[in-house]
Design an enzyme around this catalytic site. Structure first.
Site, PDB file in Angstrom:
ATOM      1  N   ASP A 291       1.697  -3.811   4.024  1.00 36.76           N
ATOM      2  CA  ASP A 291       3.277  -3.434   3.066  1.00 36.76           C
ATOM      3  C   ASP A 291       4.501  -3.516   4.422  1.00 36.76           C
ATOM      4  O   ASP A 291       4.034  -4.243   5.707  1.00 36.76           O
ATOM      5  CB  ASP A 291       3.143  -1.648   3.158  1.00 36.76           C
TER       6      ASP A 291
ATOM      7  N   GLY B 188      -1.145   6.777  -1.800  1.00 44.49           N
ATOM      8  CA  GLY B 188      -2.226   7.514  -2.255  1.00 44.49           C
ATOM      9  C   GLY B 188      -2.825   6.217  -2.560  1.00 44.49           C
ATOM     10  O   GLY B 188      -4.211   7.301  -3.346  1.00 44.49           O
ATOM     11  N   LYS B 189      -3.212   5.211  -3.714  1.00 47.42           N
ATOM     12  CA  LYS B 189      -4.323   4.490  -3.778  1.00 47.42           C
ATOM     13  C   LYS B 189      -4.999   4.331  -2.892  1.00 47.42           C
ATOM     14  O   LYS B 189      -6.263   4.426  -2.920  1.00 47.42           O
ATOM     15  CB  LYS B 189      -3.468   3.175  -4.500  1.00 47.42           C
TER      16      LYS B 189
ATOM     17  N   PRO C 206       3.031   3.907  -0.237  1.00 47.17           N
ATOM     18  CA  PRO C 206       2.995   5.281  -0.362  1.00 47.17           C
ATOM     19  C   PRO C 206       1.683   5.657   1.226  1.00 47.17           C
ATOM     20  O   PRO C 206       1.777   7.230   1.127  1.00 47.17           O
ATOM     21  CB  PRO C 206       3.654   6.391  -0.211  1.00 47.17           C
TER      22      PRO C 206
ATOM     23  N   ALA D  17       0.520  -1.678   0.067  1.00 48.06           N
ATOM     24  CA  ALA D  17      -0.121   0.144  -0.173  1.00 48.06           C
ATOM     25  C   ALA D  17       0.410   1.140  -0.099  1.00 48.06           C
ATOM     26  O   ALA D  17       0.901   2.098  -0.357  1.00 48.06           O
ATOM     27  CB  ALA D  17      -1.020  -0.279   0.747  1.00 48.06           C
TER      28      ALA D  17
ATOM     29  N   CYS E 209       4.011  -0.565 -12.016  1.00 52.44           N
ATOM     30  CA  CYS E 209       4.526   0.668 -12.971  1.00 52.44           C
ATOM     31  C   CYS E 209       5.438   0.367 -13.752  1.00 52.44           C
ATOM     32  O   CYS E 209       6.297   1.235 -13.951  1.00 52.44           O
ATOM     33  CB  CYS E 209       4.714   1.910 -11.999  1.00 52.44           C
TER      34      CYS E 209
END
Length: 432
Positions: free
Chosen positions: A276, A258-259, A256, A254, A374
């Site tokens: 995380d 943002g999602k 940092p 998860a 990404c």
């Protein structure tokens, strides 16, 4: 490397040289090596020198007959900074040379004055010829390591050069508008009232792109959670996950946050577990949610150890933002060019496959699983999903983009976004 946290101002070139030494020669990530106390100039020198690492390295090998000892690599990194300023920042020659040589005092290496002065002045005397010579090989020409050029060219023969070119540009600053606070149009008006130029990002209902980067303190309502800084491609996760009121949701990997924030903004009364494996990174998630006044169950755990955080729990929605090569976000993280190795890809593939399988067991029948990276490498994306579908009869792909059968690949620069990949998979009742 020790971060500079004292109040005494450090010469920006000295700070940049030390940070570059830490990244290039000690393998530290740029985000870790940079301190909150480092000035915008230090940040720019570091990002720029790493963005153009390959051509600068080629030039240094031409200009310097022998390599410096490991303990003196800070001097070499200072030379990188000086060359970066002359070539890419167009800093006046005399200022770049003088300031770079003066910075040796801060490095406590006055013995290198003649060396640094000679290297920079030799470049200035023959820069047209030297820059041509510098760009002779592909890594310097494209500012990418050869192994990655080869992989991208093989994967995307029709647009590989454009991918590399876009990856060398600076990324825009994009905001996610919290639609629980106001509409996107209303927030655009607030930005306009604050004399901050911005426009909506097509195809991403929550996204606003700023014409110029801003300090978040200057953004209307930022501290109250009206918006968050998040690339447009990353914002698609919260949209594609399609959460409904009251659902049980797992946000794996998860940080940092943002999602995680976007998921919680997307529907009412969600029961979200965010995991995380790093306590330090999980603190970032906590800080982000606190600013947004949102709550999730935050657990520091290995995603593969599902019993540690999801014993007897099945989820309606699972987001796996998988560990990956980060080859889609190089414009935002240029240190990837220096830190990533060709051999990393196979290791990452194994980890991604293991995570996909372990988390799949925690999805309810009828539930949706969103796999995200990404990356722009098919081995981590389409190939990974193809293999997963072959091995799981109860997995069915949900088409995101009619032009692509196995997920959605976004390239760096597409609609001003980072490179990203998404695959949406539904769990059927067929387990044969």
């Amino acid at each position: 490397m020790q971060k500079n946290n004292n109040k005494q101002a450090v010469n920006p070139r000295v700070a940049a040289a030390r940070i570059l030494q830490s990244v290039i020669y000690n393998g530290e990530s740029l985000s870790t090596a940079l301190s909150d106390n480092d000035s915008p100039m230090v940040s720019d020198l570091c990002y720029g020198s790493l963005r153009w690492h390959e051509p600068l390295s080629a030039l240094i090998s031409i200009l310097m007959s022998k390599s410096l000892k490991k303990k003196d690599k800070d001097v070499e990194c200072l030379i990188r900074v000086g060359l970066y300023q002359i070539i890419y920042q167009k800093t006046p020659d005399h200022a770049a040379v003088g300031e770079t040589v003066s910075a040796l005092k801060g490095l406590k290496k006055p013995w290198a004055k003649n060396l640094v002065n000679a290297v920079l002045r030799n470049f200035l005397r023959g820069q047209v010829k030297l820059q041509k010579e510098m760009l002779a090989e592909e890594p310097a020409k494209y500012a990418f390591p050869q192994w990655l050029i080869d992989r991208i060219r093989k994967a995307w023969p029709d647009n590989w050069e454009e991918i590399l070119e876009q990856s060398n540009l600076r990324s825009p600053m994009t905001l996610r508008v919290n639609l629980n606070h106001q509409t996107r149009d209303a927030y655009l008006q607030q930005l306009n009232d604050a004399e901050i130029a911005a426009e909506p990002l097509e195809g991403v209902s929550t996204a606003v792109k700023l014409t110029k980067p801003q300090n978040v303190k200057d953004l209307p309502g930022f501290s109250e959670g009206s918006s968050s800084v998040q690339d447009g491609a990353a914002q698609l996760a919260g949209i594609l996950l399609d959460c409904k009121e009251g659902m049980q949701v797992l946000d794996a990997c998860a940080a940092p946050g943002g999602k995680t924030g976007h998921i919680l903004e997307s529907a009412e009364k969600l029961k979200v577990i965010a995991i995380d494996n790093s306590e330090t990174r999980m603190k970032r998630v906590s800080e982000n949610l606190e600013r947004l006044n949102l709550k999730a169950n935050l657990v520091v755990a290995d995603a593969l150890d599902t019993e540690a955080y999801a014993k007897d729990i099945l989820f309606d929605r699972i987001l796996l933002d998988a560990p990956c090569s980060a080859t889609g976000v190089i414009r935002r993280r240029p240190d990837i060019k220096v830190l990533r190795r060709n051999s990393d890809i196979a290791e990452l593939q194994k980890l991604q496959a293991a995570m996909l399988q372990a988390l799949w067991e925690k999805l309810k029948p009828g539930g949706l699983f969103l796999y995200a990276t990404c990356s722009i490498l098919p081995e981590e994306n389409e190939d990974q999903i193809r293999s997963f579908l072959d091995n799981n009869a109860d997995a069915e792909i949900v088409v995101i983009d009619s032009s692509e059968s196995l997920g959605k690949q976004i390239f760096p620069g597409d609609n001003s976004m980072d490179g990203f990949y998404y695959a949406k998979i539904q769990k059927t009742n067929n387990s044969n």
